[in-house]
Design a protein around this motif. Structure first.
Motif, mmCIF file in Angstrom:
data_model
loop_
_atom_site.group_PDB
_atom_site.id
_atom_site.type_symbol
_atom_site.label_atom_id
_atom_site.label_comp_id
_atom_site.label_asym_id
_atom_site.label_seq_id
_atom_site.Cartn_x
_atom_site.Cartn_y
_atom_site.Cartn_z
ATOM 1 N N ARG A 183 0.834 -1.202 0.000
ATOM 2 C CA ARG A 183 0.000 0.000 0.000
ATOM 3 C C ARG A 183 0.869 1.253 0.000
ATOM 4 N NH1 ARG A 183 -4.220 -1.033 3.931
ATOM 5 N NH2 ARG A 183 -2.778 -0.343 5.519
ATOM 6 N N LYS A 186 2.513 1.790 -3.323
ATOM 7 C CA LYS A 186 1.630 2.403 -4.316
ATOM 8 C C LYS A 186 1.454 3.886 -4.049
ATOM 9 C CE LYS A 186 -1.151 -1.542 -5.690
ATOM 10 N NZ LYS A 186 -2.380 -2.275 -5.372
ATOM 11 N N ALA A 187 1.283 4.225 -2.762
ATOM 12 C CA ALA A 187 1.077 5.633 -2.415
ATOM 13 C C ALA A 187 2.291 6.464 -2.825
ATOM 14 C CB ALA A 187 0.816 5.779 -0.925
ATOM 15 N N SER B 47 -11.352 -0.262 -5.813
ATOM 16 C CA SER B 47 -9.969 0.210 -5.688
ATOM 17 C C SER B 47 -9.127 -0.268 -6.857
ATOM 18 C CB SER B 47 -9.363 -0.274 -4.381
ATOM 19 O OG SER B 47 -10.057 0.294 -3.309
ATOM 20 N N GLU B 51 -6.814 1.980 -9.357
ATOM 21 C CA GLU B 51 -5.375 1.755 -9.472
ATOM 22 C C GLU B 51 -4.955 1.486 -10.922
ATOM 23 O OE1 GLU B 51 -4.331 -1.095 -6.438
ATOM 24 O OE2 GLU B 51 -4.905 0.347 -4.881
ATOM 25 N N PHE B 91 -3.359 10.969 -6.348
ATOM 26 C CA PHE B 91 -4.016 9.764 -5.831
ATOM 27 C C PHE B 91 -3.952 9.791 -4.319
ATOM 28 C CE2 PHE B 91 -5.081 5.404 -7.612
ATOM 29 C CZ PHE B 91 -5.785 5.036 -6.493
ATOM 30 N N PHE B 93 -4.785 7.800 -1.121
ATOM 31 C CA PHE B 93 -5.164 6.443 -0.740
ATOM 32 C C PHE B 93 -5.937 6.425 0.562
ATOM 33 C CE2 PHE B 93 -2.057 5.610 -3.834
ATOM 34 C CZ PHE B 93 -2.355 4.375 -4.330
ATOM 35 N N GLN B 94 -6.613 5.305 0.752
ATOM 36 C CA GLN B 94 -7.224 5.051 2.036
ATOM 37 C C GLN B 94 -6.073 4.942 3.041
ATOM 38 O OE1 GLN B 94 -9.547 1.555 1.708
ATOM 39 N NE2 GLN B 94 -10.610 1.890 3.623
ATOM 40 N N SER B 96 -4.281 7.287 4.046
ATOM 41 C CA SER B 96 -3.189 8.089 3.500
ATOM 42 C C SER B 96 -2.347 8.696 4.608
ATOM 43 C CB SER B 96 -3.741 9.181 2.599
ATOM 44 O OG SER B 96 -4.758 9.871 3.290
ATOM 45 N N GLN B 99 1.300 7.424 4.930
ATOM 46 C CA GLN B 99 2.331 7.559 3.901
ATOM 47 C C GLN B 99 3.341 8.657 4.218
ATOM 48 O OE1 GLN B 99 -0.180 8.487 0.567
ATOM 49 N NE2 GLN B 99 0.454 10.611 0.597
ATOM 50 N N ASP B 172 -9.606 7.755 -2.498
ATOM 51 C CA ASP B 172 -10.092 6.470 -2.014
ATOM 52 C C ASP B 172 -10.514 6.634 -0.554
ATOM 53 O OD1 ASP B 172 -10.682 3.858 -1.632
ATOM 54 O OD2 ASP B 172 -8.778 3.060 -2.383
#
Lengths: 285, 281
Positions: A183, A186-187, B47, B51, B91, B93-94, B96, B99, B172
């Motif tokens: 995950r 990808k982020a 999802s 992607e 993008f 993300f769920q 997030s 990150q 997402d």
């Protein structure tokens, strides 16, 4: 994750999958012993290693472990193979006699290549065995199996239960962490990191951008897990029973006898220093 | 952005016992500059669909056209070209908030700008602009992202995506884990960004958000597109068979109708419902 990773359980329902994990652990140890025995001459060694390889390949077929996946796992070993060759060429194995080429003081022995081949073959066989074990046994079963063998160690105050719990938690979290890695990967790729191509500086940055979030989230996961364990009153010192009991069945007995016979055969060959080239069946089967 | 799905199939772990068919024969065009909501139950393939747009995944068969790029099996795209179009797409993300990795908020927000536009002389200005947009002031610039609350981390992640000024935003579950006020704040922010000319693709479970903000909705179930249309048309019908919740306002209207009130189908929010009720007395 598209590819298999080494040690991933593959949920088929084969005879090998249904065996008791304790039998499988013992059996695999015995097979590894058979693989690593040494024999009288190179010819014997390669013939017997060939027999080992054939047996392991048969087991792989039965448990539906694909050779392709095994080779895929070992694809990065070519550096090791190259290194082995070089070392064996410059430091020939003891007792090398067959000279292929000569230049001044330097002699190139055939044994150098035979030795490398032997090590690679053994490595392949060992990885094959390990893969059969992990592909056919769930991590849970494996932990139960190992903790069974560790039980006698409790007599000398070895924390067998705690070790089993730790191992099973660690195994349980491998797929979760892989998912998390995927995950974050990808982020960060969508934030502009090119993990595959890109220059060294970029790759380095990419690794940092991958590892730090992974570290942070695995720390917070372990925190959560510790709270969850405490909330349920987990006491590491307590004597615990197991939800899933291991049952030793007839099949397990048959399998273990077969493996013992198999290993005994190879140990006999070694003990006799058996050589196909010199002896002609001096023993009775 | 021109996005076109052409008979797209996607299978996870093909050729193994873990095989999962996530998408089956998707044909879809997402080219209008609007807010499109993609909804469906967990595991329905939403999802995966998003992607594929960012080329994080490659279809098992079929083609995804993104502007001039083709994302299809056996079509090789250079790393540079991928980067070139990824910088057009933000993008989010769920989760997030997981990150973040730099030591200060400002640096983390700058990160996307620096990797997409290495020649940009002033990434800091863009980062500050994005942080202001999400409502984080100067006092946050030099704080560590790991000391922030969950909601603030999310805002930093959003700013990190907005900073490089993408033309399409893929979100997402942007509202997952936020309180009611935070949810409204963030969705209003996305609406504002949309009004400045950014197309938005929104993946969500929250039908109230879909009804209030989206122009178009796509229901995916079992890897296939079940319905495409305006949220106010689709959500008035039975969506619970797709494991989706009827928005609160329609639940109220259904109850009122069941009790004999006559309410027109143009009512989609609370003010118009009050007006309608007053009108009938």
């Amino acid at each position: 994750m598209d590819k298999y990773i080494l040690g991933k359980y593959v949920p088929y329902n084969t005879i090998i999958h249904r065996l008791d994990p304790r039998m499988k652990i013992l059996g695999m140890i015995m097979l590894v012993v058979s693989v690593f025995l040494s024999y009288g001459s190179w010819t014997t060694m390669f013939v017997l290693s060939g027999i080992n390889a054939a047996s392991i390949f048969t087991l792989m077929l039965i448990s539906k472990v694909r050779l392709r996946d095994l080779l895929y796992q070992l694809r990065s070993l070519w550096i090791l193979i190259l290194l082995l060759m070089i070392i064996n060429i410059f430091v020939p194995p003891v007792g090398s006699i067959h000279v292929i080429a000569e230049s001044g003081n330097f002699k190139l022995y055939a044994e150098s290549f035979l030795q490398s081949g032997k090590i690679i073959l053994r490595l392949l066989e060992m990885f094959g065995i390990a893969m059969i074990l992990t592909a056919s046994t769930t991590p849970q079963e494996l932990t139960y199996g190992f903790s069974f063998f560790m039980r006698p160690l409790k007599k000398i105050k070895f924390p067998a239960e705690e070790v089993a719990m730790t191992v099973s938690i660690a195994l349980r979290f491998i797929p979760t962490l892989l998912e998390e890695t995927n995950r974050i990967y990808k982020a960060q790729s969508s934030r502009g990191i090119d993990f595959k191509k890109g220059n060294i500086k970029e790759k380095f940055k990419g690794i940092i951008a991958l590892i730090i979030p992974l570290f942070v989230s695995s720390l917070s996961m372990s925190d959560d897990l510790a709270f969850a364990l405490e909330a349920r009153g987990y006491n590491p010192k307590a004597n615990r029973t197991q939800y899933r009991q291991l049952h030793w069945k007839v099949n397990d007995t048959i399998a273990i006898i077969l493996v013992i016979l198999y290993m005994s055969m190879f140990i006999t060959f070694t003990a006799m220093n058996f050589d196909f080239m010199k002896q002609s069946f001096p023993f009775i089967w | 952005m021109q996005i076109k799905f052409n008979h797209v199939f996607f299978t996870y772990n093909a050729d193994s016992p873990f095989k999962v068919e996530a998408l089956k024969d998707i044909n879809l065009e997402l080219s209008e500059n609007n807010i499109t909501a993609i909804v469906g139950r967990t595991g329905s393939g939403k999802s995966t669909l998003t992607e594929l747009i960012n080329k994080l995944l490659t279809p098992t068969s079929g083609e995804v056209h993104i502007n001039n790029l083709v994302n299809a099996p056996k079509v090789k795209i250079k790393g540079k070209a991928i980067k070139e179009f990824r910088k057009e797409i933000g993008f989010l993300f769920q989760f997030s908030e997981n990150q973040l990795f730099e030591d200060t908020v400002l640096k983390d927000v700058m990160f996307g700008v620096q990797s997409f536009y290495p020649k940009n002389k002033n990434p800091e200005a863009l980062a500050k602009q994005a942080l202001t947009l999400v409502g984080l002031d100067e006092s946050f610039y030099n704080r560590s992202p790991f000391d922030l609350s969950g909601g603030e981390k999310k805002k930093v992640a959003i700013a990190g995506v907005l900073a490089y000024q993408p033309k399409l935003l893929i979100l997402d579950e942007p509202t997952a884990g936020l309180d009611v006020k935070g949810k409204k704040e963030i969705m209003d922010l996305f609406k504002k960004i949309h009004e400045s000319g950014v197309a938005i693709i929104l993946v969500t479970h929250d039908m109230d958000v879909v009804l209030d903000y989206a122009d178009k909705m796509i229901i995916i179930d079992d890897g296939q597109i079940q319905k495409i249309g305006a949220p106010k048309d689709i959500l008035q019908e039975d969506v619970e068979k797709y494991n989706l919740e009827t928005p609160n306002i329609y639940q109220v209207i259904h109850l009122l109708k069941a009790n004999g009130k006559n309410i027109s189908s143009n009512v989609n929010d609370i003010p118009s419902l009050i007006k309608e009720l007053k009108h009938h007395g």
